[in-house]
Design a protein around this motif. Structure first.
Motif, PDB file in Angstrom:
ATOM      1  N   MET A 262     141.504 -30.903  22.408  1.00  0.00           N
ATOM      2  CA  MET A 262     140.614 -29.902  22.983  1.00  0.00           C
ATOM      3  C   MET A 262     141.330 -29.187  24.119  1.00  0.00           C
ATOM      4  SD  MET A 262     138.197 -30.444  20.999  1.00  0.00           S
ATOM      5  CE  MET A 262     137.004 -29.323  21.676  1.00  0.00           C
ATOM      6  N   ARG A 263     140.783 -28.022  24.507  1.00  0.00           N
ATOM      7  CA  ARG A 263     141.450 -27.189  25.483  1.00  0.00           C
ATOM      8  C   ARG A 263     141.473 -27.829  26.858  1.00  0.00           C
ATOM      9  NH1 ARG A 263     139.692 -23.614  29.054  1.00  0.00           N
ATOM     10  NH2 ARG A 263     137.560 -23.893  28.353  1.00  0.00           N
ATOM     11  N   ARG A 264     140.427 -28.564  27.226  1.00  0.00           N
ATOM     12  CA  ARG A 264     140.368 -29.178  28.536  1.00  0.00           C
ATOM     13  C   ARG A 264     140.055 -30.654  28.396  1.00  0.00           C
ATOM     14  NH1 ARG A 264     136.906 -25.207  32.470  1.00  0.00           N
ATOM     15  NH2 ARG A 264     138.123 -23.320  32.189  1.00  0.00           N
ATOM     16  N   HIS A 265     140.508 -31.454  29.390  1.00  0.00           N
ATOM     17  CA  HIS A 265     140.107 -32.861  29.365  1.00  0.00           C
ATOM     18  C   HIS A 265     138.711 -32.981  29.954  1.00  0.00           C
ATOM     19  CE1 HIS A 265     140.945 -33.047  33.653  1.00  0.00           C
ATOM     20  NE2 HIS A 265     142.175 -32.622  33.440  1.00  0.00           N
ATOM     21  N   ALA A 266     138.114 -34.150  29.800  1.00  0.00           N
ATOM     22  CA  ALA A 266     136.706 -34.314  30.152  1.00  0.00           C
ATOM     23  C   ALA A 266     136.436 -34.016  31.618  1.00  0.00           C
ATOM     24  CB  ALA A 266     136.254 -35.737  29.821  1.00  0.00           C
ATOM     25  N   LEU A 267     137.371 -34.357  32.489  1.00  0.00           N
ATOM     26  CA  LEU A 267     137.139 -34.174  33.914  1.00  0.00           C
ATOM     27  C   LEU A 267     136.876 -32.717  34.242  1.00  0.00           C
ATOM     28  CD1 LEU A 267     137.150 -35.238  36.813  1.00  0.00           C
ATOM     29  CD2 LEU A 267     139.609 -34.810  36.861  1.00  0.00           C
ATOM     30  N   SER A 268     137.735 -31.823  33.773  1.00  0.00           N
ATOM     31  CA  SER A 268     137.564 -30.413  34.121  1.00  0.00           C
ATOM     32  C   SER A 268     136.301 -29.840  33.522  1.00  0.00           C
ATOM     33  CB  SER A 268     138.774 -29.603  33.665  1.00  0.00           C
ATOM     34  OG  SER A 268     138.893 -29.622  32.263  1.00  0.00           O
ATOM     35  N   LEU A 269     135.813 -30.422  32.437  1.00  0.00           N
ATOM     36  CA  LEU A 269     134.612 -29.901  31.811  1.00  0.00           C
ATOM     37  C   LEU A 269     133.371 -30.182  32.634  1.00  0.00           C
ATOM     38  CD1 LEU A 269     135.160 -30.822  28.065  1.00  0.00           C
ATOM     39  CD2 LEU A 269     135.181 -28.546  29.056  1.00  0.00           C
ATOM     40  N   VAL A 270     133.310 -31.301  33.333  1.00  0.00           N
ATOM     41  CA  VAL A 270     132.073 -31.661  34.010  1.00  0.00           C
ATOM     42  C   VAL A 270     132.066 -31.290  35.473  1.00  0.00           C
ATOM     43  CG1 VAL A 270     131.637 -33.555  32.445  1.00  0.00           C
ATOM     44  CG2 VAL A 270     132.827 -34.010  34.576  1.00  0.00           C
ATOM     45  N   LEU A 271     133.177 -30.816  36.022  1.00  0.00           N
ATOM     46  CA  LEU A 271     133.164 -30.441  37.430  1.00  0.00           C
ATOM     47  C   LEU A 271     132.365 -29.167  37.618  1.00  0.00           C
ATOM     48  CD1 LEU A 271     136.791 -31.118  38.610  1.00  0.00           C
ATOM     49  CD2 LEU A 271     134.734 -32.400  39.134  1.00  0.00           C
ATOM     50  N   PRO A 272     131.306 -29.213  38.425  1.00  0.00           N
ATOM     51  CA  PRO A 272     130.532 -28.012  38.710  1.00  0.00           C
ATOM     52  C   PRO A 272     131.247 -27.148  39.725  1.00  0.00           C
ATOM     53  CG  PRO A 272     129.676 -29.847  39.943  1.00  0.00           C
ATOM     54  CD  PRO A 272     130.775 -30.404  39.073  1.00  0.00           C
ATOM     55  N   ALA A 273     130.599 -26.058  40.098  1.00  0.00           N
ATOM     56  CA  ALA A 273     131.166 -25.194  41.134  1.00  0.00           C
ATOM     57  C   ALA A 273     130.877 -25.853  42.475  1.00  0.00           C
ATOM     58  CB  ALA A 273     130.516 -23.820  41.074  1.00  0.00           C
ATOM     59  N   LEU A 274     131.704 -26.840  42.838  1.00  0.00           N
ATOM     60  CA  LEU A 274     131.369 -27.730  43.943  1.00  0.00           C
ATOM     61  C   LEU A 274     132.238 -27.548  45.163  1.00  0.00           C
ATOM     62  CD1 LEU A 274     130.707 -31.138  42.177  1.00  0.00           C
ATOM     63  CD2 LEU A 274     129.070 -29.478  42.978  1.00  0.00           C
TER      64      LEU A 274
ATOM     65  N   ALA B 213     124.561 -30.074  31.915  1.00  0.00           N
ATOM     66  CA  ALA B 213     123.729 -31.046  31.198  1.00  0.00           C
ATOM     67  C   ALA B 213     124.349 -31.373  29.852  1.00  0.00           C
ATOM     68  CB  ALA B 213     122.317 -30.503  31.007  1.00  0.00           C
ATOM     69  N   ARG B 214     125.007 -30.385  29.251  1.00  0.00           N
ATOM     70  CA  ARG B 214     125.678 -30.599  27.963  1.00  0.00           C
ATOM     71  C   ARG B 214     126.885 -29.669  27.884  1.00  0.00           C
ATOM     72  NH1 ARG B 214     121.871 -29.357  23.386  1.00  0.00           N
ATOM     73  NH2 ARG B 214     121.282 -31.572  23.460  1.00  0.00           N
ATOM     74  N   ILE B 215     127.954 -30.165  27.264  1.00  0.00           N
ATOM     75  CA  ILE B 215     129.142 -29.360  27.001  1.00  0.00           C
ATOM     76  C   ILE B 215     129.560 -29.619  25.564  1.00  0.00           C
ATOM     77  CG2 ILE B 215     131.500 -28.829  27.707  1.00  0.00           C
ATOM     78  CD1 ILE B 215     130.495 -30.754  30.245  1.00  0.00           C
ATOM     79  N   VAL B 216     129.778 -28.563  24.808  1.00  0.00           N
ATOM     80  CA  VAL B 216     130.249 -28.703  23.430  1.00  0.00           C
ATOM     81  C   VAL B 216     131.529 -27.889  23.292  1.00  0.00           C
ATOM     82  CG1 VAL B 216     129.769 -28.311  20.997  1.00  0.00           C
ATOM     83  CG2 VAL B 216     127.927 -29.067  22.516  1.00  0.00           C
ATOM     84  N   GLY B 217     132.625 -28.568  23.002  1.00  0.00           N
ATOM     85  CA  GLY B 217     133.896 -27.909  22.754  1.00  0.00           C
ATOM     86  C   GLY B 217     134.253 -28.029  21.290  1.00  0.00           C
ATOM     87  N   SER B 218     134.725 -26.943  20.697  1.00  0.00           N
ATOM     88  CA  SER B 218     135.064 -26.981  19.269  1.00  0.00           C
ATOM     89  C   SER B 218     136.366 -26.257  19.031  1.00  0.00           C
ATOM     90  CB  SER B 218     133.955 -26.337  18.428  1.00  0.00           C
ATOM     91  OG  SER B 218     133.772 -24.982  18.795  1.00  0.00           O
ATOM     92  N   GLY B 219     137.144 -26.770  18.082  1.00  0.00           N
ATOM     93  CA  GLY B 219     138.416 -26.175  17.721  1.00  0.00           C
ATOM     94  C   GLY B 219     139.306 -27.180  17.041  1.00  0.00           C
ATOM     95  N   SER B 220     140.249 -26.705  16.236  1.00  0.00           N
ATOM     96  CA  SER B 220     141.194 -27.574  15.517  1.00  0.00           C
ATOM     97  C   SER B 220     140.474 -28.608  14.668  1.00  0.00           C
ATOM     98  CB  SER B 220     142.137 -28.266  16.505  1.00  0.00           C
ATOM     99  OG  SER B 220     142.840 -27.314  17.281  1.00  0.00           O
ATOM    100  N   GLY B 221     139.303 -28.239  14.159  1.00  0.00           N
ATOM    101  CA  GLY B 221     138.577 -29.138  13.264  1.00  0.00           C
ATOM    102  C   GLY B 221     137.834 -30.254  13.958  1.00  0.00           C
ATOM    103  N   THR B 222     137.761 -30.231  15.281  1.00  0.00           N
ATOM    104  CA  THR B 222     137.099 -31.297  16.034  1.00  0.00           C
ATOM    105  C   THR B 222     136.050 -30.701  16.964  1.00  0.00           C
ATOM    106  OG1 THR B 222     139.067 -32.700  16.003  1.00  0.00           O
ATOM    107  CG2 THR B 222     137.420 -33.187  17.679  1.00  0.00           C
ATOM    108  N   THR B 223     134.909 -31.382  17.051  1.00  0.00           N
ATOM    109  CA  THR B 223     133.855 -31.007  17.990  1.00  0.00           C
ATOM    110  C   THR B 223     133.664 -32.128  18.995  1.00  0.00           C
ATOM    111  OG1 THR B 223     132.708 -29.620  16.377  1.00  0.00           O
ATOM    112  CG2 THR B 223     131.424 -30.392  18.258  1.00  0.00           C
TER     113      THR B 223
END
Length: 376
Positions: free
Chosen positions: A1-13, A351-361
């Motif tokens: 996926m384009r980003r690892h989990a950490l960067s996906l859940v960081l809000p504008a903090l 609350a939810r993040i969905v990443g899709s690409g390269s055949g993986t969700t």
């Protein structure tokens, strides 16, 4: 996926107040303006106003606020000047000479060259100085929308966030996992010569995904409060520890400097609007495996992305109902890969993040969380 989990859940903090800042100098502020620094919008011209607007953006502790420009004559030379609450002054002559006066010049009138010496740098930072220029999709008016809290409220020093997420992957890669994030708005400090607030964050990943190992990530993020409740992201420092069977523990340290710093302007959009921006990065990476440290690796790169505020909607996540803002993010380099994030209205927390690409969700969902000890 384009980003690892950490960067996906960081809000504008991230916000900022106080901290030290070095006086502007040619070596400190003037840098190359290659592709990774190119602004999305070009200013029609660069004059006295643009020079002083840029100085306020680049050195907010030295030149706080946005005072009005005034004409001034000194020893027969006409200047356009701005006087700041710090006792510092900036001035530009009719012929384009730039001068400064104040504690940062030792109380002496000091030349900083001509406007033409700084034009490339000012153009490169145009998106940061004037965020609305970089919203070709019709958004980015500069006013914070309802999806996120203003920086001053969200990240007053001492605020603490704990977030627990469940993760699932399906398609070409299958698996599941959980991760827990503990984030503390720690202190006023400085980063790369600029005042900042530091956010200290620890994330623990427990994963059951082929080819992926559980890890602990420690991150320090740095940013400043910008106008209209927005946040200017300066960069971060991370440490990732992974248990490697047989070989031994591996620790990777990465320092990322945003070149230039960028605003979270996506939170100025209204439903149906989008913006496109290019963010530049300089990363320095060192890795230690079984006590042996590799030489630092420095990499300059850039990311062009389009962010769209698709809709305001109520969703069900892990048995709970959330009022959310749905955003979609696509990188220009990988148009077939996208990330859709549902931010909790008024908080800017996913609350939810969905990443899709390269055949993986990859789906990440909030299980529970607290803000200063109170459940979300």
């Amino acid at each position: 996926m384009r980003r690892h989990a950490l960067s996906l859940v960081l809000p504008a903090l991230l916000t900022a107040c106080g901290g030290g800042e070095e006086p502007p100098s040619l070596t400190q502020a003037r840098t190359d303006t290659g592709p990774q620094r190119r602004a999305l919008a070009t200013l029609p011209s660069v004059g006295a106003k643009e020079v002083m607007d840029w100085a306020q953006y680049k050195f907010p502790t030295l030149f706080p606020g946005n005072p009005s420009s005034q004409p001034f004559n000194y020893l027969g030379v006409d200047y356009t000047i701005r006087a700041y609450s710090t006792g510092n002054y900036l001035g530009v002559t009719a012929s384009g000479e730039i001068y400064g006066l104040g504690d940062f010049t030792g109380g002496q009138l000091q030349s900083f060259g001509k406007i033409s010496d700084w034009t490339n740098q000012i153009q490169a930072d145009a998106c940061g100085v004037y965020p609305s220029l970089c919203s070709p999709g019709g958004g980015g008016t500069g006013t914070l929308n309802a999806c996120a809290q203003p920086a001053s409220q969200a990240l007053a020093i001492g605020n603490r966030y704990t977030l627990n997420y469940a993760l699932t992957m399906s398609g070409a890669v299958n698996g599941s996992g959980e991760f827990q994030t503990d984030a503390l708005v720690e202190a006023a400090t400085s980063f790369e010569g600029q005042s900042a607030v530091r956010l200290a964050l620890t994330q623990t990943n427990s994963l059951n995904i082929p080819g992926t190992q559980s890890s602990t990530i420690k991150l320090k993020q740095y940013a400043q409060a910008a106008d209209n409740g927005l946040i200017r992201h300066l960069g971060n420092e991370s440490e990732t520890s992974v248990v490697v069977p047989v070989v031994g523990n591996s620790t990777t340290n990465v320092k990322t400097v945003n070149t230039p710093p960028f605003l979270n302007s996506e939170f100025t959009l209204q439903p149906g609007q989008s913006l496109t921006r290019t963010n530049g990065y300089t990363t320095t990476t060192t890795t230690t495996v079984a006590g042996v440290t590799t030489p630092p690796m420095v990499n300059n790169s850039s990311l062009t992305e389009t962010v769209s505020f698709e809709a305001r909607e109520t969703i069900q996540v892990q048995g709970r109902s959330w009022d959310t803002c749905r955003y979609r993010q696509v990188d220009a380099a990988t148009p077939n890969v996208s990330t859709t994030t549902w931010y909790i209205v008024g908080r800017g927390l996913p609350a939810r993040i969905v990443g899709s690409g390269s055949g993986t969700t990859q789906t990440t969902e909030l299980k529970s969380g607290t803000v200063n000890g109170a459940p979300i």
